[in-house]
Design a protein around this motif. Sequence first.
Motif, PDB file in Angstrom:
ATOM      1  N   VAL A  58      30.379 -35.786  -9.448  1.00  0.00           N
ATOM      2  CA  VAL A  58      30.294 -37.093 -10.091  1.00  0.00           C
ATOM      3  C   VAL A  58      29.813 -38.094  -9.054  1.00  0.00           C
ATOM      4  O   VAL A  58      30.492 -38.350  -8.060  1.00  0.00           O
ATOM      5  CB  VAL A  58      31.659 -37.521 -10.676  1.00  0.00           C
ATOM      6  CG1 VAL A  58      31.505 -38.838 -11.448  1.00  0.00           C
ATOM      7  CG2 VAL A  58      32.216 -36.434 -11.582  1.00  0.00           C
ATOM      8  N   GLY A 114      27.663 -37.461  -2.781  1.00  0.00           N
ATOM      9  CA  GLY A 114      27.430 -36.556  -3.904  1.00  0.00           C
ATOM     10  C   GLY A 114      26.118 -35.807  -3.775  1.00  0.00           C
ATOM     11  O   GLY A 114      26.058 -34.585  -3.986  1.00  0.00           O
ATOM     12  N   ALA A 135      25.882 -42.401 -12.907  1.00  0.00           N
ATOM     13  CA  ALA A 135      25.929 -43.467 -13.914  1.00  0.00           C
ATOM     14  C   ALA A 135      24.639 -44.285 -13.972  1.00  0.00           C
ATOM     15  O   ALA A 135      24.185 -44.668 -15.049  1.00  0.00           O
ATOM     16  CB  ALA A 135      27.119 -44.383 -13.622  1.00  0.00           C
ATOM     17  N   ALA A 145      24.485 -41.110 -16.748  1.00  0.00           N
ATOM     18  CA  ALA A 145      25.663 -40.422 -17.304  1.00  0.00           C
ATOM     19  C   ALA A 145      26.921 -40.945 -16.617  1.00  0.00           C
ATOM     20  O   ALA A 145      27.186 -40.624 -15.457  1.00  0.00           O
ATOM     21  CB  ALA A 145      25.532 -38.917 -17.103  1.00  0.00           C
ATOM     22  N   ALA A 184      35.930 -43.580 -10.963  1.00  0.00           N
ATOM     23  CA  ALA A 184      36.524 -43.324 -12.280  1.00  0.00           C
ATOM     24  C   ALA A 184      37.297 -42.002 -12.252  1.00  0.00           C
ATOM     25  O   ALA A 184      38.307 -41.855 -12.937  1.00  0.00           O
ATOM     26  CB  ALA A 184      35.432 -43.273 -13.341  1.00  0.00           C
ATOM     27  N   PHE A 243      32.228 -46.585  10.065  1.00  0.00           N
ATOM     28  CA  PHE A 243      33.185 -45.502   9.813  1.00  0.00           C
ATOM     29  C   PHE A 243      33.196 -45.037   8.348  1.00  0.00           C
ATOM     30  O   PHE A 243      33.707 -43.967   8.046  1.00  0.00           O
ATOM     31  CB  PHE A 243      34.605 -45.937  10.218  1.00  0.00           C
ATOM     32  CG  PHE A 243      34.775 -45.995  11.708  1.00  0.00           C
ATOM     33  CD1 PHE A 243      35.281 -44.906  12.399  1.00  0.00           C
ATOM     34  CD2 PHE A 243      34.412 -47.123  12.425  1.00  0.00           C
ATOM     35  CE1 PHE A 243      35.418 -44.948  13.780  1.00  0.00           C
ATOM     36  CE2 PHE A 243      34.544 -47.172  13.798  1.00  0.00           C
ATOM     37  CZ  PHE A 243      35.049 -46.082  14.482  1.00  0.00           C
TER      38      PHE A 243
HETATM   39  C1  LIG Z   1      27.397 -53.914   0.921  1.00  0.00           C
HETATM   40  C2  LIG Z   1      27.891 -52.716   1.627  1.00  0.00           C
HETATM   41  C3  LIG Z   1      27.547 -52.516   2.951  1.00  0.00           C
HETATM   42  C4  LIG Z   1      27.996 -51.386   3.622  1.00  0.00           C
HETATM   43  N1  LIG Z   1      27.646 -51.226   4.906  1.00  0.00           N
HETATM   44  C5  LIG Z   1      28.068 -50.114   5.558  1.00  0.00           C
HETATM   45  C6  LIG Z   1      27.724 -49.873   6.908  1.00  0.00           C
HETATM   46  O1  LIG Z   1      27.033 -50.682   7.532  1.00  0.00           O
HETATM   47  N2  LIG Z   1      28.141 -48.720   7.499  1.00  0.00           N
HETATM   48  C7  LIG Z   1      28.903 -47.785   6.816  1.00  0.00           C
HETATM   49  O2  LIG Z   1      29.239 -46.730   7.369  1.00  0.00           O
HETATM   50  N3  LIG Z   1      29.268 -48.007   5.555  1.00  0.00           N
HETATM   51  C8  LIG Z   1      28.860 -49.130   4.913  1.00  0.00           C
HETATM   52  N4  LIG Z   1      29.212 -49.325   3.643  1.00  0.00           N
HETATM   53  C9  LIG Z   1      29.985 -48.270   2.981  1.00  0.00           C
HETATM   54  C10 LIG Z   1      29.035 -47.148   2.553  1.00  0.00           C
HETATM   55  O3  LIG Z   1      28.009 -47.703   1.796  1.00  0.00           O
HETATM   56  C11 LIG Z   1      29.851 -46.125   1.813  1.00  0.00           C
HETATM   57  O4  LIG Z   1      30.769 -45.542   2.716  1.00  0.00           O
HETATM   58  C12 LIG Z   1      28.980 -45.053   1.175  1.00  0.00           C
HETATM   59  O5  LIG Z   1      28.128 -45.599   0.207  1.00  0.00           O
HETATM   60  C13 LIG Z   1      29.871 -43.998   0.539  1.00  0.00           C
HETATM   61  O6  LIG Z   1      29.067 -43.071  -0.111  1.00  0.00           O
HETATM   62  P1  LIG Z   1      29.595 -42.342  -1.404  1.00  0.00           P
HETATM   63  O7  LIG Z   1      28.503 -41.403  -1.786  1.00  0.00           O
HETATM   64  O8  LIG Z   1      30.965 -41.856  -1.171  1.00  0.00           O
HETATM   65  O9  LIG Z   1      29.749 -43.487  -2.514  1.00  0.00           O
HETATM   66  P2  LIG Z   1      28.614 -44.483  -3.170  1.00  0.00           P
HETATM   67  O10 LIG Z   1      27.526 -44.644  -2.196  1.00  0.00           O
HETATM   68  O11 LIG Z   1      29.379 -45.621  -3.617  1.00  0.00           O
HETATM   69  O12 LIG Z   1      28.070 -43.595  -4.355  1.00  0.00           O
HETATM   70  C14 LIG Z   1      28.810 -43.437  -5.536  1.00  0.00           C
HETATM   71  C15 LIG Z   1      27.841 -43.085  -6.651  1.00  0.00           C
HETATM   72  O13 LIG Z   1      28.600 -42.786  -7.808  1.00  0.00           O
HETATM   73  C16 LIG Z   1      28.028 -43.428  -8.922  1.00  0.00           C
HETATM   74  N5  LIG Z   1      29.103 -43.649  -9.895  1.00  0.00           N
HETATM   75  C17 LIG Z   1      30.094 -44.571  -9.831  1.00  0.00           C
HETATM   76  N6  LIG Z   1      30.904 -44.446 -10.890  1.00  0.00           N
HETATM   77  C18 LIG Z   1      30.420 -43.419 -11.625  1.00  0.00           C
HETATM   78  C19 LIG Z   1      30.824 -42.818 -12.848  1.00  0.00           C
HETATM   79  N7  LIG Z   1      31.912 -43.238 -13.521  1.00  0.00           N
HETATM   80  N8  LIG Z   1      30.099 -41.787 -13.332  1.00  0.00           N
HETATM   81  C20 LIG Z   1      29.011 -41.332 -12.678  1.00  0.00           C
HETATM   82  N9  LIG Z   1      28.557 -41.890 -11.519  1.00  0.00           N
HETATM   83  C21 LIG Z   1      29.275 -42.914 -11.002  1.00  0.00           C
HETATM   84  C22 LIG Z   1      27.450 -44.701  -8.352  1.00  0.00           C
HETATM   85  O14 LIG Z   1      26.439 -45.239  -9.182  1.00  0.00           O
HETATM   86  C23 LIG Z   1      26.907 -44.216  -7.003  1.00  0.00           C
HETATM   87  O15 LIG Z   1      25.599 -43.732  -7.114  1.00  0.00           O
HETATM   88  C24 LIG Z   1      28.794 -50.453   2.949  1.00  0.00           C
HETATM   89  C25 LIG Z   1      29.149 -50.645   1.631  1.00  0.00           C
HETATM   90  C26 LIG Z   1      28.723 -51.778   0.964  1.00  0.00           C
HETATM   91  C27 LIG Z   1      29.130 -51.992  -0.469  1.00  0.00           C
END
Ligand SMILES: Cc1cc2nc3c(=O)[nH]c(=O)nc-3n(C[C@H](O)[C@H](O)[C@H](O)COP(=O)(O)OP(=O)(O)OC[C@H]3O[C@@H](n4cnc5c(N)ncnc54)[C@H](O)[C@@H]3O)c2cc1C
Length: 403
Positions: free
Chosen positions: A13, A19, A38, A133, A172, A301
């Motif tokens: 997801v 992911g 999504a 989705a 979610a 981090f």
């Molecule tokens: C503005 C900002 C600046 C940042 N800067 C830094 C930085 O400088 N250095 C650093 O290390 N980290 C930074 N971060 C944190 C970093 O972006 C996250 O640690 C990283 O994006 C985590 O990746 P992820 O794949 O776990 O989650 P995400 O990147 O959040 O990906 C989650 C995905 O799931 C999808 N999704 C959400 N809900 C659903 C659902 N119900 N069903 C299906 N799909 C869904 C979303 O659309 C998204 O594509 C920052 C975050 C933000 C918001």
Amino acid sequence: MIDVMNSAEVVIVGAGPVGALTALGLAQRGHDVVVLEAEPAITRSPRAMVYYWHVLDGLDRLGVLSDMETAGLRNESFQQRVLSTGVRADIPLTLVAAISPYAFNIHLGQHEVVAIALRHLSRFPNARVVNGATVTAVRTEDDHALVEADGPDGVETWRAGWVVGADGARSAVRRTLGLSFDGVTWPDRFVATNIRYPFDEIGALAKANMVFDPANGAVIAQIDSTGLWRWTWSESVELPEEGVLERLPDRLAALGFGDAPFEVDSFTPYRMHQRMVDSMRTGRVLLAGDAAHATNPTGGFGLTSGIYDLLALIEPLSGVLRGDAQDTALDEWAQTRLRLFREFASPMASRIKELVYDTRDVPLLEGMVRSAGDMADPAAALGRLTGMTVLRSELPRHHASVS
Ligand SMILES: Cc1cc2nc3c(=O)[nH]c(=O)nc-3n(C[C@H](O)[C@H](O)[C@H](O)COP(=O)(O)OP(=O)(O)OC[C@H]3O[C@@H](n4cnc5c(N)ncnc54)[C@H](O)[C@@H]3O)c2cc1C
């Protein structure tokens, strides 16, 4: 849940970096993977952008490093600076060459990493990404899990051997399982700003910089070779969010680097947290990346922890899917990853945030910057450069071998 039933060995997801790269690693091992995302397309807003030298071996094993190097900027040093006094240190990564072939960091917007991962994933007939989705419910049973998603063809239910919830900080998956996300939300607003401004020419900044100051602390890094930089600054949440862009020129001027034309490419105001789940495994559902733990961004981090989650997950999950490993391997993964976040990532990120944005003790900051730049004792310098490898759950954890 309704009747329509699709199936996959693993449903992931979220097609964020965690992911998308998890899906790639599992698809490479021959597993049947579906990613439910999504959004209709990759989100491009400014987020993480630095990939440290110590995650690059893992990204190379996934086969994406070469494309990341081509698309991104290679950086072999970073700077720390006390803004009020100008005391600074430029710290090379050269010493890292003694322990790793990857003695450099890569700068690249995380949306580009997702694009690269999805491009690689598209070559596997056993992998599928469904955009648009939105997952609304997940249920775990003895030998499978069910995932309900509101997608382009209406509401569908997926039956999966395993589910990886990589759907970010507002997960979610986490919420529908009823898991708590305990911790704190910082009383600051961070503003991730992509800006064209000659930080290097007029401010003598390196490609990556931590600028320590209780009023104007910032993390500033060059994004690409077109003059685009990321400037992350903070302000009180008491100020109205809609006024961020109006306040931005004064905040830039307050850095004192000089009057030069600038152009704001994009910016994202956001709140940040130190939060984590109680468990990264619930039955057949695993949580990874921001869905499992969130941290303020100072020091990088957040995504670094997420990358280590997925690098450590792919092999044990693949082993369980092949029937070569017991699912207790996934309990071990879940416990180790959460422990490393709780004991190291979260406190280290909190300390760095405090130093960059809050600390008023100038002599302390100056001493820290001077010692960071002191290369007289190479073993000690290498020890400092490797501190963050404590976040790895795989070997080599360089910090242990050099300290
Ligand atoms: C503005 C900002 C600046 C940042 N800067 C830094 C930085 O400088 N250095 C650093 O290390 N980290 C930074 N971060 C944190 C970093 O972006 C996250 O640690 C990283 O994006 C985590 O990746 P992820 O794949 O776990 O989650 P995400 O990147 O959040 O990906 C989650 C995905 O799931 C999808 N999704 C959400 N809900 C659903 C659902 N119900 N069903 C299906 N799909 C869904 C979303 O659309 C998204 O594509 C920052 C975050 C933000 C918001």
